[in-house]
Write a protein that holds these residues in place. Sequence first.
Motif, PDB file in Angstrom:
ATOM      1  N   SER A  27      57.314  10.554  40.465  1.00 20.85           N
ATOM      2  CA  SER A  27      57.461   9.975  41.724  1.00 20.85           C
ATOM      3  C   SER A  27      56.250   8.982  41.777  1.00 20.85           C
ATOM      4  O   SER A  27      55.111   9.450  42.333  1.00 20.85           O
ATOM      5  N   ILE A  28      56.529   7.946  41.482  1.00 20.64           N
ATOM      6  CA  ILE A  28      55.290   7.050  41.709  1.00 20.64           C
ATOM      7  C   ILE A  28      55.597   5.538  42.743  1.00 20.64           C
ATOM      8  O   ILE A  28      56.690   5.057  42.468  1.00 20.64           O
ATOM      9  N   PHE A  29      54.639   5.531  43.625  1.00 21.07           N
ATOM     10  CA  PHE A  29      55.186   4.497  44.711  1.00 21.07           C
ATOM     11  C   PHE A  29      54.392   3.204  44.061  1.00 21.07           C
ATOM     12  O   PHE A  29      54.831   2.180  44.013  1.00 21.07           O
ATOM     13  N   SER A  30      53.017   3.520  43.681  1.00 19.70           N
ATOM     14  CA  SER A  30      52.233   2.344  43.357  1.00 19.70           C
ATOM     15  C   SER A  30      51.152   3.000  42.489  1.00 19.70           C
ATOM     16  O   SER A  30      50.782   3.770  42.681  1.00 19.70           O
ATOM     17  N   ALA A  49      38.347   1.296  28.459  1.00 15.78           N
ATOM     18  CA  ALA A  49      38.962   0.139  29.019  1.00 15.78           C
ATOM     19  C   ALA A  49      39.721   0.470  30.177  1.00 15.78           C
ATOM     20  O   ALA A  49      40.318   1.592  30.458  1.00 15.78           O
ATOM     21  N   ARG A  50      39.776  -0.570  31.274  1.00 17.84           N
ATOM     22  CA  ARG A  50      40.681  -0.185  32.356  1.00 17.84           C
ATOM     23  C   ARG A  50      41.217  -1.505  32.890  1.00 17.84           C
ATOM     24  O   ARG A  50      40.791  -2.561  32.936  1.00 17.84           O
ATOM     25  N   ILE A  51      42.386  -1.286  33.598  1.00 19.06           N
ATOM     26  CA  ILE A  51      42.970  -2.502  34.047  1.00 19.06           C
ATOM     27  C   ILE A  51      43.705  -2.130  35.580  1.00 19.06           C
ATOM     28  O   ILE A  51      44.289  -0.944  35.796  1.00 19.06           O
ATOM     29  N   THR A  52      43.527  -3.054  36.442  1.00 22.45           N
ATOM     30  CA  THR A  52      43.685  -2.802  37.727  1.00 22.45           C
ATOM     31  C   THR A  52      45.350  -3.372  37.949  1.00 22.45           C
ATOM     32  O   THR A  52      45.934  -4.167  37.163  1.00 22.45           O
ATOM     33  N   SER A  53      45.875  -3.081  39.162  1.00 24.21           N
ATOM     34  CA  SER A  53      47.110  -3.783  39.527  1.00 24.21           C
ATOM     35  C   SER A  53      47.137  -5.203  39.446  1.00 24.21           C
ATOM     36  O   SER A  53      48.188  -5.651  39.462  1.00 24.21           O
ATOM     37  N   GLY A  54      46.239  -5.557  39.992  1.00 27.10           N
ATOM     38  CA  GLY A  54      45.738  -7.078  39.928  1.00 27.10           C
ATOM     39  C   GLY A  54      45.670  -7.876  38.726  1.00 27.10           C
ATOM     40  O   GLY A  54      45.541  -8.833  38.696  1.00 27.10           O
ATOM     41  N   GLY A  55      45.389  -6.856  37.604  1.00 30.20           N
ATOM     42  CA  GLY A  55      45.275  -7.535  36.171  1.00 30.20           C
ATOM     43  C   GLY A  55      43.920  -7.681  35.762  1.00 30.20           C
ATOM     44  O   GLY A  55      43.660  -8.000  34.677  1.00 30.20           O
ATOM     45  N   GLY A  56      42.887  -7.449  36.708  1.00 27.93           N
ATOM     46  CA  GLY A  56      41.567  -7.154  36.095  1.00 27.93           C
ATOM     47  C   GLY A  56      41.302  -6.138  35.365  1.00 27.93           C
ATOM     48  O   GLY A  56      41.903  -5.109  35.295  1.00 27.93           O
ATOM     49  N   THR A  57      40.573  -6.552  34.185  1.00 31.86           N
ATOM     50  CA  THR A  57      40.193  -5.705  33.254  1.00 31.86           C
ATOM     51  C   THR A  57      38.454  -5.184  33.075  1.00 31.86           C
ATOM     52  O   THR A  57      37.849  -6.028  33.572  1.00 31.86           O
ATOM     53  N   TYR A  58      38.047  -4.048  32.615  1.00 34.16           N
ATOM     54  CA  TYR A  58      36.846  -3.861  32.138  1.00 34.16           C
ATOM     55  C   TYR A  58      36.766  -2.958  30.827  1.00 34.16           C
ATOM     56  O   TYR A  58      37.923  -2.557  30.509  1.00 34.16           O
ATOM     57  N   SER A  73      53.934  -3.600  34.080  1.00 37.79           N
ATOM     58  CA  SER A  73      53.992  -3.063  35.347  1.00 37.79           C
ATOM     59  C   SER A  73      55.361  -2.595  35.494  1.00 37.79           C
ATOM     60  O   SER A  73      55.630  -1.521  36.094  1.00 37.79           O
ATOM     61  N   ALA A  74      56.535  -3.311  34.925  1.00 35.36           N
ATOM     62  CA  ALA A  74      57.848  -2.908  35.068  1.00 35.36           C
ATOM     63  C   ALA A  74      58.014  -1.442  34.572  1.00 35.36           C
ATOM     64  O   ALA A  74      58.912  -0.690  35.256  1.00 35.36           O
ATOM     65  N   LYS A  75      57.459  -1.147  33.585  1.00 35.98           N
ATOM     66  CA  LYS A  75      57.614   0.247  32.740  1.00 35.98           C
ATOM     67  C   LYS A  75      56.473   1.404  33.072  1.00 35.98           C
ATOM     68  O   LYS A  75      56.307   2.249  32.577  1.00 35.98           O
ATOM     69  N   ASN A  76      55.443   0.770  34.243  1.00 30.55           N
ATOM     70  CA  ASN A  76      54.493   1.596  34.392  1.00 30.55           C
ATOM     71  C   ASN A  76      53.663   1.960  32.896  1.00 30.55           C
ATOM     72  O   ASN A  76      53.332   3.360  32.787  1.00 30.55           O
ATOM     73  N   THR A  77      53.321   1.116  32.138  1.00 35.73           N
ATOM     74  CA  THR A  77      52.998   1.412  30.856  1.00 35.73           C
ATOM     75  C   THR A  77      51.645   0.620  30.573  1.00 35.73           C
ATOM     76  O   THR A  77      51.513  -0.616  30.965  1.00 35.73           O
TER      77      THR A  77
END
Length: 121
Positions: A27-30, A49-58, A73-77
């Motif tokens: 059950s994932i909304f966003s 490493a980290r990636i945000t919904s906007g595509g920003g990376t660290y 994003s389509a696969k939440n992967t």
Amino acid sequence: QVQVAESGGGLAQPGGSLRLSCAASGSIFSINAMAWYRQGPGKPRELVARITSGGGTYYADSVKGRFTISRDSAKNTVYLQMNSLKPEDTAVYYCHANLRTTYSSMSSDYWGQGTQVTVSS
């Protein structure tokens, strides 16, 4: 219910490569962000490493130029491509997701079970 599952760990030689995958399901909304952490023997868990919904990376300084985080994003992967591996990269790698399960819910953190990465000759 939300599940976070990693795959792709294993044994690699120094200088080799591995690719980790992590899928969030249920059950994932966003999803706000997804990340990879690791915990080596006798060490605290650290953000890799980290990636945000906007595509920003660290990236942690220790992996910059060697590791690449990406997402579908389509696969939440999310993926972690690890190149030029070093023995000090040996650790259990954990996937983390910060997400909302409904439009009105607060964001919550979910963790995978971890996958072992061993770099050794």
